[in-house]
Design a protein around this motif. Structure first.
Motif, PDB file in Angstrom:
ATOM      1  N   LEU A  64       0.811  -1.215   0.000  1.00 26.96           N
ATOM      2  CA  LEU A  64       0.000   0.000   0.000  1.00 26.96           C
ATOM      3  C   LEU A  64       0.841   1.261   0.000  1.00 26.96           C
ATOM      4  N   GLY A  65       1.890   1.250   0.790  1.00 26.76           N
ATOM      5  CA  GLY A  65       2.613   2.485   0.996  1.00 26.76           C
ATOM      6  C   GLY A  65       1.693   3.492   1.662  1.00 26.76           C
ATOM      7  N   GLY A  66       2.016   4.731   1.544  1.00 27.69           N
ATOM      8  CA  GLY A  66       1.172   5.802   2.052  1.00 27.69           C
ATOM      9  C   GLY A  66       1.301   6.951   1.080  1.00 27.69           C
ATOM     10  N   THR A  67       0.416   7.900   1.152  1.00 31.02           N
ATOM     11  CA  THR A  67       0.472   9.029   0.233  1.00 31.02           C
ATOM     12  C   THR A  67       0.701  10.320   1.000  1.00 31.02           C
ATOM     13  N   VAL A  68       1.417  11.223   0.370  1.00 31.52           N
ATOM     14  CA  VAL A  68       1.646  12.564   0.903  1.00 31.52           C
ATOM     15  C   VAL A  68       1.224  13.552  -0.173  1.00 31.52           C
ATOM     16  N   TYR A 111       3.858   9.045  -8.394  1.00 36.24           N
ATOM     17  CA  TYR A 111       3.243  10.329  -8.079  1.00 36.24           C
ATOM     18  C   TYR A 111       2.196  10.666  -9.127  1.00 36.24           C
ATOM     19  N   ASN A 112       1.303  11.577  -8.762  1.00 41.33           N
ATOM     20  CA  ASN A 112       0.238  11.991  -9.665  1.00 41.33           C
ATOM     21  C   ASN A 112      -0.048  13.466  -9.440  1.00 41.33           C
ATOM     22  N   TYR A 113      -0.417  14.162 -10.512  1.00 39.96           N
ATOM     23  CA  TYR A 113      -0.757  15.578 -10.432  1.00 39.96           C
ATOM     24  C   TYR A 113      -2.238  15.755 -10.745  1.00 39.96           C
ATOM     25  N   TYR A 132       2.053  12.063  -3.756  1.00 41.48           N
ATOM     26  CA  TYR A 132       3.226  11.190  -3.851  1.00 41.48           C
ATOM     27  C   TYR A 132       2.964   9.917  -3.047  1.00 41.48           C
ATOM     28  N   THR A 133       3.135   8.776  -3.702  1.00 46.48           N
ATOM     29  CA  THR A 133       2.948   7.484  -3.030  1.00 46.48           C
ATOM     30  C   THR A 133       4.299   6.951  -2.593  1.00 46.48           C
TER      31      THR A 133
END
Length: 498
Positions: free
Chosen positions: A53-57, A110-112, A279-280
């Motif tokens: 999963l990680g985490g997102t910021v 990452y995604n924008y 950002y993942t």
């Protein structure tokens, strides 16, 4: 006769006592080893969840700080004019700044995101049942006082334009609320291309298929963009309560485009910017390290922007696992203490029945240390047999107990999550605007598969831990009887016995 042989003969002569000790010690060892194996399985499951999963910021505008600064500025101003009132200002993020963070350590992907609204040009959007804006254009084109205004005429939007860098890793598609049914997804290679993904209900209504084109107009009517359909998706999102009154909030009217296209619709001021960047992490445990490293990037104005960490998915998955691990850890403590006390009392009671035997041995010159060693050997033989039985059976006990506990914790966590969501405004998450992430993150959380089973494996490390505690229990259980033996006066014992 040495004390090893005496210990063996004593056990054979008192088979009932030996069997009782064996049963108690086996139960203790099984529970201890099960506790250790459950903890090990929980640790492995948590590690796997972090990796998967990680985490997102999220890098976004610090709206709270922005409004506070505006209020302080208005309060210090002597003017009572409208210009002195606190206002919310748009502060898009430069793509170059977002790219600087994307290069940091621990960023797996990452995604924008850049969102806006638009008008359908030459085709029919999906109408919302309560949307009457199309029949009320006279009011729309009036100024604030109800009369004509010199300000540009505003037009009602009926499409939600969701600009992004990669649709496959966006929150809606990862959550499963949106699913690509035909064509291809939008990727980073589509940046600066006029391509789009449309919902299949909207596509069916207008007879579209992959490869067709349509045109959208900015809300102020200043910009028109022709888009080629590269993908058609299906959504299960029911939308917010406001969707029935405004067509652009209807989930079927959501159009995914590269963020550069959304910026074009928004206007030239938004070129090379994004509303937010997500950002993942490669591991949810690295969120703090990423944030610390990101704060060193000087190109970003940290008085204007902020980092929001989101490890909701990770916490949702490992919460029940941590509860199970904590419970099993407490079981080990409780069983170890209780086992030592029970066995100690049992051996002490048996020693009282064997005082005459001990007195005779002491009278013929046997050393007290060897008598204590005999007790220890007797309980150690029982312990070794118990270790073998525990090793053979604890896997099954731990598997059943661990999965049952995990199932209960998952049910409790699900109920708590539902209760929390129902306490939200209107009982729903709300998106906070077309470009918001609240509902998407909520959907992503709800659709994440819980870990329902632990992979229980009895390892050599767990066996060694259990063995160490078992020998410790055997030693402690002999301490009380040993104190009695060391105090024995053989003459007094034999005299009283007579």
């Amino acid at each position: 006769m040495n004390f090893f042989k005496r210990a063996w003969l004593s056990m054979k002569a008192r088979k009932g006592r030996s069997v009782l000790q064996l049963i108690i010690f086996t139960v203790v060892c099984v529970l201890i080893l099960s506790g250790f194996t459950i903890q090990s399985a929980a640790d492995k499951a948590s590690e796997l969840a972090r990796e998967q999963l990680g985490g997102t910021v999220t890098l976004t505008v610090d709206q709270e700080k922005q409004m506070k600064a505006a209020q302080e500025k208005a309060a210090s101003s002597d003017s009572s004019s409208e210009d002195a009132r606190p206002k919310f200002e748009s502060n898009p993020i430069d793509v170059s700044d977002a790219n600087d963070l994307a290069k940091l350590t621990h960023v797996a992907s990452y995604n924008y995101y850049s969102s806006t609204q638009a008008l359908a040009s030459g085709f029919d959007p999906i109408e919302s049942s309560g949307d009457t804006s199309s029949d009320d254009t006279s009011t729309t084109n009036q100024g604030p006082g109800g009369g004509d205004s010199n300000a540009p005429q505003m037009m009602d939007a009926d499409l939600s334009i969701s600009g992004l860098l990669d649709s496959a890793t966006s929150t809606d598609f990862e959550a499963g609320t949106s699913e690509l049914t035909s064509g291809v997804a939008i990727t980073a290679d589509d940046t600066d291309k006029n391509v789009a993904m449309v919902e299949e209900t909207l596509a069916d209504q207008n007879g579209w298929k992959v490869g067709d084109s349509f045109t959208v107009t900015s809300s102020d009517g200043a910009t028109k963009v022709k888009l080629e359909i590269v993908g058609i998706y299906k959504t299960s999102d029911s939308g917010s309560d406001m969707a029935q009154n405004f067509s652009f909030l209807n989930p079927y009217n959501k159009v995914y485009v590269p963020y550069t296209v959304a910026n074009t619709i928004k206007g030239s001021d938004y070129k090379n910017t994004v509303d937010s960047a997500v950002y993942t992490m490669d591991d949810a445990a690295n969120i703090a390290a990423f944030e610390k490293e990101a704060k060193k990037v000087d190109s970003i104005d940290w008085d204007t922007f902020k980092l929001d960490a989101n490890d909701t998915l990770y916490q949702q998955m490992i919460g029940p696992i941590n509860s199970v691990a904590s419970f099993s850890k407490n079981v080990v403590y409780i069983v170890s203490i209780a086992g030592a006390l029970i066995l100690g009392l049992l051996v002490m009671m048996q020693v009282r029945d064997r005082k005459y035997e001990m007195g005779v041995l002491l009278a013929i010159g046997e050393k007290r240390g060897k008598l204590v060693a005999q007790f220890f050997v007797e309980i150690l033989i029982v312990a070794l047999v118990s270790f073998g039985l525990a090793a053979a059976s604890s896997h099954y006990v731990a598997q059943i107990a661990g999965n049952q506990l995990l199932s209960q914790q998952n049910s409790s966590a699900t109920s708590e999550t539902s209760s929390t969501e129902n306490r939200g405004p209107g009982g729903g998450g709300g998106q906070g605007g077309p470009g918001g992430f609240s509902q998407s993150v909520s959907n992503l959380t709800q659709n994440t598969e819980q870990i329902k089973e632990l992979n229980i494996q009895v390892t050599l490390e767990d066996m060694l831990k259990m063995g160490g505690i078992g020998i410790g229990i055997a030693f402690i259980s002999v301490l009380l009887p040993a104190a009695l033996v060391l105090r024995m006066n053989p003459k007094t014992i034999l005299t009283k016995q007579e």
